[in-house]
Design a protein around this motif. Structure first.
Motif, mmCIF file in Angstrom:
data_model
loop_
_atom_site.group_PDB
_atom_site.id
_atom_site.type_symbol
_atom_site.label_atom_id
_atom_site.label_comp_id
_atom_site.label_asym_id
_atom_site.label_seq_id
_atom_site.Cartn_x
_atom_site.Cartn_y
_atom_site.Cartn_z
ATOM 1 N N LYS A 110 -3.814 5.601 3.383
ATOM 2 C CA LYS A 110 -3.070 4.570 2.684
ATOM 3 C C LYS A 110 -4.031 3.847 1.739
ATOM 4 O O LYS A 110 -5.169 3.545 2.113
ATOM 5 C CB LYS A 110 -2.456 3.561 3.665
ATOM 6 C CG LYS A 110 -1.571 4.175 4.742
ATOM 7 C CD LYS A 110 -0.332 4.823 4.165
ATOM 8 C CE LYS A 110 0.550 5.412 5.264
ATOM 9 N NZ LYS A 110 1.741 6.100 4.703
ATOM 10 N N TRP A 157 0.833 -1.197 0.000
ATOM 11 C CA TRP A 157 0.000 0.000 0.000
ATOM 12 C C TRP A 157 0.868 1.248 0.000
ATOM 13 O O TRP A 157 1.996 1.245 0.487
ATOM 14 C CB TRP A 157 -0.909 0.004 1.227
ATOM 15 C CG TRP A 157 -1.989 -1.034 1.190
ATOM 16 C CD1 TRP A 157 -1.991 -2.201 0.475
ATOM 17 C CD2 TRP A 157 -3.211 -1.024 1.920
ATOM 18 N NE1 TRP A 157 -3.136 -2.909 0.717
ATOM 19 C CE2 TRP A 157 -3.905 -2.210 1.598
ATOM 20 C CE3 TRP A 157 -3.779 -0.142 2.810
ATOM 21 C CZ2 TRP A 157 -5.146 -2.519 2.141
ATOM 22 C CZ3 TRP A 157 -5.019 -0.446 3.360
ATOM 23 C CH2 TRP A 157 -5.697 -1.620 3.025
ATOM 24 N N HIS A 158 0.325 2.333 -0.526
ATOM 25 C CA HIS A 158 1.090 3.574 -0.609
ATOM 26 C C HIS A 158 0.253 4.741 -0.093
ATOM 27 O O HIS A 158 -0.976 4.653 0.027
ATOM 28 C CB HIS A 158 1.528 3.850 -2.049
ATOM 29 C CG HIS A 158 0.398 3.839 -3.041
ATOM 30 N ND1 HIS A 158 -0.432 4.911 -3.251
ATOM 31 C CD2 HIS A 158 -0.054 2.859 -3.872
ATOM 32 C CE1 HIS A 158 -1.336 4.612 -4.160
ATOM 33 N NE2 HIS A 158 -1.137 3.373 -4.559
ATOM 34 N N SER A 159 0.934 5.847 0.222
ATOM 35 C CA SER A 159 0.239 7.024 0.733
ATOM 36 C C SER A 159 -0.606 7.652 -0.365
ATOM 37 O O SER A 159 -0.219 7.691 -1.532
ATOM 38 C CB SER A 159 1.243 8.054 1.260
ATOM 39 O OG SER A 159 1.932 7.552 2.374
#
Length: 553
Positions: free
Chosen positions: A237, A218-220
């Motif tokens: 996220k 997962w990414h911001s």
């Protein structure tokens, strides 16, 4: 001291086993295999011929690898084949069943960091396959950094142009290779997946005295600015496929209407009916969602242990209800990872270790601190972020100008700063003293003027380089997060420093900087090619060294 030495320019704080024969045989076998794959899977056609269009997704299948966390689509006319290899963790080829293929590609998985994997791919390709590297560029795929390597055949009989995409998702490096005409199609069909049950591989997010874990791929997610919520810390996220969005919020426990703290969570949520209670790290939390009309959202709210903050979590799943059950499991798993902790503890049992073999030093630091390494061009910066403030420590390395002791280096630094007319100017400090860092003698300046704060700066000479360590003094400063409490943490970090390596000189200009073609510095770093040129910066700032015909920045 040699009076003919070049001046030392003060700096400004920058904040913000295999035996050899066996190894050789394995390398030769891998190279032969690589050439065989390239020769047999490339279409033999002139470079001037228009490439056939990539196939549509009609009739395509999916290959999923849970162990290495990826999924990719491929034409039903292709056959996925796992290739045994000793040079990587995993290698799979997708080869067309017929001799006339629509698309062919391979995926290699390794545990190398991105730059190491790029070096490996280049060493396996250049000199072993009749191609020439024409372009190297940086990319982002699903929020993760990557490198694109584009090759052209040495002659028209050697096949099509070939492209590698190397992406690292903080667990593995994935190398996707394909004819250049198909690489964008293949990359668009390559996704990361998480083994939701394996929480041990998840990332950790930390702010203030709070931490929680979430799936590593997962990414911001960028959050639009809401002027009415500027006093609320928000972090989002998102999974790489856009299925789930996790939102974390932290705000002061203050009722804006009464100007007093909320007495209970029902008052904060503006709810009167009793709702489900759960426990989050021992704290009672109210689960306000899901409920009728919002069955696809999971949400909880709870007080911090000192009752000064209110924490909120929510997980949004697809509105069509297709991931309700999976979302519930994932949300509960995330909640189990939530922890309150003491950010100023100097107990090093669970601290991380940073090691730099190139410059021969290591130290330990709190696991909730961030660390970014821009050595040697800039500094290594580590520190701590709160809701609105931060605290950090800088470590930089530079050439010691041939001065063999920390005391002599500091003498010259102070002396030269009095007559230096460019850059940071005269060093202003309260006192100096001799200290020991990592069993090496060091010089220390106390309460160095650094505009909105005072610093302690430590200088350690080792071989042909000097380390500079700077951090805030033990004094209250509203511009930074708890400098008095963090000062004790820094002293503990300094006590863990160790220096290692031989007495040989250290080359400061790395291969990465040589490939880049320039670096920012007042001084010419050791290892800089003789033909590199120095450009002064406008306004007296830090200049730039660069190779001819290459622009800085």
């Amino acid at each position: 001291m040699d009076n003919n030495q070049a001046p030392i320019e003060p700096t400004i704080s920058k904040r913000f086993f295999i035996a050899p024969i066996l190894f050789f045989l394995l390398f030769i076998l891998f190279a032969i295999g690589f050439i065989f794959i390239y020769k047999n899977y490339q279409q033999k056609k002139p470079l001037t011929q228009t490439p056939s269009p990539s196939p549509t997704l009609t009739g395509w299948q999916s290959y999923t690898n849970q162990k290495y966390g990826f999924i990719v689509s491929y034409p039903s006319t292709n056959i996925p084949k796992i290739i045994p290899t000793d040079t990587s963790l995993f290698l799979i080829n997708f080869k067309n069943k017929s001799s006339e293929k629509a698309i062919w590609f391979s995926i290699q998985v390794d545990q190398n960091i991105l730059n190491k994997e790029v070096e490996l791919v280049r060493s396996q390709t250049e000199g072993h396959i009749p191609v020439t590297l024409t372009k190297k560029s940086e990319i982002t795929h699903l929020g993760f950094h990557g490198i694109r390597l584009e090759y052209k055949p040495d002659n028209s009989d050697s096949g099509q142009p070939l492209t590698y995409i190397i992406v690292n998702n903080d667990i593995y490096s994935y190398t996707i290779s394909s004819p250049s005409s198909d690489i964008d199609k293949v990359l668009s069909l390559f996704k990361f997946i998480d083994n939701i049950d394996d929480i041990s591989t998840w990332k950790s997010f930390t702010v203030d005295s709070i931490s929680f874990n979430y799936p590593r791929s997962w990414h911001s997610k960028d959050i639009p600015i809401n002027l009415s919520d500027l006093d609320i810390y928000t972090e989002q996220k998102e999974d790489p496929n856009g299925i789930y969005i996790l939102t974390f919020k932290a705000e002061d426990n203050l009722n804006k209407e009464t100007k007093k703290p909320f007495t209970n969570l029902y008052e904060y949520l503006k709810m009167s009916n009793k709702i489900k209670e759960v426990r989050v790290d021992g704290q009672v939390a109210l689960q306000s969602l899901p409920r009728a009309g919002s069955e696809y959202i999971y949400a909880v709210s709870f007080f911090s242990k000192d009752l000064k903050k209110i924490i909120s979590f929510d997980l949004t799943t697809p509105i069509d209800g297709s991931k309700i059950q999976e979302g519930r499991q994932l949300f509960n798993q995330i909640l189990t990872t939530f922890k309150f902790f003491d950010p100023f503890s100097v107990e090093i049992t669970n601290w991380k270790t940073y090691t730099n073999k190139q410059y021969g030093f290591e130290f330990q630091y709190p696991k909730h601190w961030y660390l970014v390494d821009y050595l040697p061009e800039s500094s290594l910066r580590m520190g701590y972020t709160s809701y609105r403030d931060f605290y950090d420590v800088d470590i930089s390395v530079s050439d010691n100008k041939g001065i063999s002791s920390s005391k002599a280096y500091l003498d010259k630094l102070i002396s030269d700063s009095k007559t230096y007319t460019g850059g940071p100017g005269i060093l202003k400090f309260a006192s100096r003293e001799d200290v020991i860092i990592g069993e090496l003698p060091a010089g220390k300046l106390n309460n160095v003027f650094a505009y909105d704060h005072g610093q302690e700066r430590i200088y350690v000479v080792k071989n042909n380089i000097v380390f500079e360590i700077n951090y805030l003094i033990n004094n209250k400063n509203l511009n930074y997060y708890e400098p008095i409490k963090n000062y004790d943490v820094v002293q503990k970090i300094l006590s863990t420093f160790k220096f290692s390596g031989s007495a040989d000189n250290i080359v400061l200009v790395t291969q990465k900087l040589l490939d880049k073609g320039w670096y920012q510095s007042y001084e010419k770093l050791s290892g800089t090619p003789d033909d590199w040129i120095y450009n002064k910066a406008d306004g007296g700032g830090t200049g730039c060294w660069h190779k001819p015909n290459v622009d800085c920045y």
